[in-house]
Write a protein that holds these residues in place. Structure first.
Motif, PDB file in Angstrom:
ATOM      1  N   LYS A 101       0.884  -1.254  -0.184  1.00 31.17           N
ATOM      2  CA  LYS A 101       0.006   0.209   0.078  1.00 31.17           C
ATOM      3  C   LYS A 101       0.865   1.436   0.001  1.00 31.17           C
ATOM      4  N   GLU A 102       1.989   1.420   0.875  1.00 25.75           N
ATOM      5  CA  GLU A 102       2.705   2.865   1.114  1.00 25.75           C
ATOM      6  C   GLU A 102       3.397   2.738  -0.096  1.00 25.75           C
ATOM      7  N   ARG A 103       4.149   1.813  -0.700  1.00 21.14           N
ATOM      8  CA  ARG A 103       5.115   1.919  -1.788  1.00 21.14           C
ATOM      9  C   ARG A 103       4.109   2.151  -2.983  1.00 21.14           C
ATOM     10  N   LEU A 104       2.731   1.960  -3.283  1.00 20.90           N
ATOM     11  CA  LEU A 104       2.000   2.251  -4.244  1.00 20.90           C
ATOM     12  C   LEU A 104       1.549   3.681  -4.079  1.00 20.90           C
ATOM     13  N   GLU A 105       1.391   4.238  -2.888  1.00 22.92           N
ATOM     14  CA  GLU A 105       1.090   5.290  -2.875  1.00 22.92           C
ATOM     15  C   GLU A 105       2.135   6.285  -3.257  1.00 22.92           C
ATOM     16  N   GLU A 106       3.308   5.913  -2.773  1.00 22.70           N
ATOM     17  CA  GLU A 106       4.504   6.802  -3.472  1.00 22.70           C
ATOM     18  C   GLU A 106       4.825   6.731  -4.924  1.00 22.70           C
ATOM     19  N   ASP A 107       4.480   5.632  -5.314  1.00 26.98           N
ATOM     20  CA  ASP A 107       4.629   5.283  -6.882  1.00 26.98           C
ATOM     21  C   ASP A 107       3.565   4.310  -7.316  1.00 26.98           C
ATOM     22  N   PRO A 108       2.452   4.750  -8.077  1.00 30.07           N
ATOM     23  CA  PRO A 108       1.269   3.950  -8.267  1.00 30.07           C
ATOM     24  C   PRO A 108       1.676   2.802  -9.443  1.00 30.07           C
ATOM     25  N   ASP A 109       2.872   3.078  -9.852  1.00 28.55           N
ATOM     26  CA  ASP A 109       3.544   1.984 -10.937  1.00 28.55           C
ATOM     27  C   ASP A 109       4.731   1.113 -10.562  1.00 28.55           C
ATOM     28  N   ALA A 110       5.171   1.197  -9.215  1.00 26.50           N
ATOM     29  CA  ALA A 110       6.116   0.396  -8.665  1.00 26.50           C
ATOM     30  C   ALA A 110       6.392  -0.763  -9.118  1.00 26.50           C
ATOM     31  N   GLU A 111       4.968  -1.606  -9.027  1.00 22.82           N
ATOM     32  CA  GLU A 111       5.408  -3.094  -9.652  1.00 22.82           C
ATOM     33  C   GLU A 111       5.893  -3.228 -11.089  1.00 22.82           C
ATOM     34  N   PHE A 112       5.734  -2.217 -12.013  1.00 21.77           N
ATOM     35  CA  PHE A 112       6.302  -2.274 -13.184  1.00 21.77           C
ATOM     36  C   PHE A 112       7.897  -1.833 -13.294  1.00 21.77           C
ATOM     37  N   ARG A 113       8.334  -1.178 -12.257  1.00 23.62           N
ATOM     38  CA  ARG A 113       9.695  -0.902 -12.224  1.00 23.62           C
ATOM     39  C   ARG A 113      10.292  -1.888 -11.657  1.00 23.62           C
ATOM     40  N   THR A 114      10.770  -3.298 -11.959  1.00 20.06           N
ATOM     41  CA  THR A 114      11.265  -4.175 -11.483  1.00 20.06           C
ATOM     42  C   THR A 114      12.827  -4.359 -12.020  1.00 20.06           C
ATOM     43  N   ASP A 115      13.701  -4.590 -11.160  1.00 25.63           N
ATOM     44  CA  ASP A 115      15.003  -4.790 -11.766  1.00 25.63           C
ATOM     45  C   ASP A 115      15.234  -6.182 -11.562  1.00 25.63           C
ATOM     46  N   ALA A 116      14.367  -7.253 -11.097  1.00 31.42           N
ATOM     47  CA  ALA A 116      14.737  -8.728 -10.804  1.00 31.42           C
ATOM     48  C   ALA A 116      14.801  -9.352 -12.234  1.00 31.42           C
ATOM     49  N   PRO A 117      15.578 -10.176 -12.189  1.00 29.38           N
ATOM     50  CA  PRO A 117      15.652 -11.226 -13.735  1.00 29.38           C
ATOM     51  C   PRO A 117      14.235 -11.732 -13.788  1.00 29.38           C
ATOM     52  N   LEU A 118      14.391 -11.937 -15.255  1.00 33.07           N
ATOM     53  CA  LEU A 118      13.015 -12.516 -15.506  1.00 33.07           C
ATOM     54  C   LEU A 118      12.696 -13.832 -15.107  1.00 33.07           C
ATOM     55  N   SER A 119      13.556 -14.735 -14.934  1.00 33.28           N
ATOM     56  CA  SER A 119      13.572 -15.991 -14.440  1.00 33.28           C
ATOM     57  C   SER A 119      12.934 -16.046 -12.970  1.00 33.28           C
ATOM     58  N   ARG A 120      13.168 -14.928 -12.234  1.00 35.78           N
ATOM     59  CA  ARG A 120      12.602 -14.878 -10.668  1.00 35.78           C
ATOM     60  C   ARG A 120      11.400 -14.318 -10.963  1.00 35.78           C
ATOM     61  N   LEU A 121      11.102 -13.254 -11.807  1.00 36.66           N
ATOM     62  CA  LEU A 121       9.604 -12.684 -11.983  1.00 36.66           C
ATOM     63  C   LEU A 121       8.879 -13.751 -12.384  1.00 36.66           C
ATOM     64  N   LEU A 122       9.050 -14.896 -13.339  1.00 37.14           N
ATOM     65  CA  LEU A 122       8.379 -15.801 -13.647  1.00 37.14           C
ATOM     66  C   LEU A 122       7.922 -16.973 -12.352  1.00 37.14           C
ATOM     67  N   GLU A 123       9.204 -17.320 -11.615  1.00 41.76           N
ATOM     68  CA  GLU A 123       9.035 -18.028 -10.695  1.00 41.76           C
ATOM     69  C   GLU A 123       8.284 -17.504  -9.815  1.00 41.76           C
ATOM     70  N   ASP A 124       8.027 -16.070  -9.289  1.00 44.92           N
ATOM     71  CA  ASP A 124       7.270 -15.578  -8.379  1.00 44.92           C
ATOM     72  C   ASP A 124       5.847 -15.347  -8.999  1.00 44.92           C
ATOM     73  N   TYR A 125       5.637 -15.239 -10.357  1.00 45.24           N
ATOM     74  CA  TYR A 125       4.316 -15.230 -10.969  1.00 45.24           C
ATOM     75  C   TYR A 125       3.710 -16.744 -10.801  1.00 45.24           C
ATOM     76  N   ALA A 126       4.276 -17.662 -11.094  1.00 43.08           N
ATOM     77  CA  ALA A 126       4.029 -19.169 -10.838  1.00 43.08           C
ATOM     78  C   ALA A 126       3.532 -19.595  -9.366  1.00 43.08           C
ATOM     79  N   ARG A 127       4.415 -18.952  -8.339  1.00 45.95           N
ATOM     80  CA  ARG A 127       4.334 -19.398  -7.221  1.00 45.95           C
ATOM     81  C   ARG A 127       2.866 -18.558  -6.663  1.00 45.95           C
ATOM     82  N   GLN A 128       2.817 -17.316  -6.912  1.00 45.93           N
ATOM     83  CA  GLN A 128       1.600 -16.518  -6.652  1.00 45.93           C
ATOM     84  C   GLN A 128       0.211 -17.140  -7.306  1.00 45.93           C
ATOM     85  N   CYS A 129       0.332 -17.444  -8.327  1.00 51.58           N
ATOM     86  CA  CYS A 129      -0.830 -18.256  -9.035  1.00 51.58           C
ATOM     87  C   CYS A 129      -1.287 -19.544  -8.503  1.00 51.58           C
ATOM     88  N   GLU A 130      -0.288 -20.283  -8.022  1.00 52.16           N
ATOM     89  CA  GLU A 130      -0.671 -21.308  -7.521  1.00 52.16           C
ATOM     90  C   GLU A 130      -1.359 -21.155  -5.818  1.00 52.16           C
TER      91      GLU A 130
END
Length: 166
Positions: free
Chosen positions: A82-111
């Motif tokens: 909540k606080e992070r998105l109040e500071e930057d409404p697009d914060a989740e788009f500004r990721t520097d994580a490797p794509l492999s980790r982003l896909l792992e996180d996505y798969a884990r969250q979908c499960e």
């Protein structure tokens, strides 16, 4: 990547839960397909006027939406973004994580989202920030959200390396 991945089959008949969850799983698998196999540089490549509309940014956004709508809204988890998105409404788009980790996180969250939905009736109602939602509405909203961004990913992937397919 040239071949089409194995994606869940969406039944043409059956119960509402089966059809809705299968449709969302099909879209989730398409998100993974459209992002898989790209380098980190390709996943961050800007093809459109918005610097936020990248493969990596969209995977980060979809992961956050899976978490927010299912874990926070439906399951009542604390909203730690909540606080992070109040500071930057697009914060989740500004990721520097490797794509492999982003896909792992996505798969884990979908499960995790699947487990949350499986534990609830579609008619269950949840209240978040003074608004009441049915689990059915949240599930349908996530189908719409994922479908919209799958279209963006389809376009970005074709612009990146020519991969096409629904």
């Amino acid at each position: 990547m040239t071949g089409r991945p194995e994606r869940p089959k969406v039944p043409l008949t059956g119960g509402e839960r089966e059809i809705l969850t299968s449709q969302l799983d099909y879209l989730r698998a398409t998100v993974t397909w459209k992002a898989h196999g790209l380098t980190d540089d390709q996943a961050r490549r800007v093809h459109l006027p918005s610097e936020l509309t990248t493969v990596a940014g969209l995977v980060g956004h979809l992961t956050l939406n899976e978490w927010f709508w299912f874990a926070v809204v439906v399951d009542g988890e604390e909203d730690t973004w909540k606080e992070r998105l109040e500071e930057d409404p697009d914060a989740e788009f500004r990721t520097d994580a490797p794509l492999s980790r982003l896909l792992e996180d996505y798969a884990r969250q979908c499960e995790r989202s699947r487990d949350i939905v499986a534990s609830r009736d579609l008619d269950d109602q949840v209240t978040h920030n003074g608004e009441t939602f049915s689990v059915r509405w949240v599930l349908t909203h996530m189908i719409e959200e994922t479908a919209r961004h799958t279209g963006h990913l389809d376009l970005l992937r074709e612009l990146t390396d020519g991969l096409t397919g629904e």
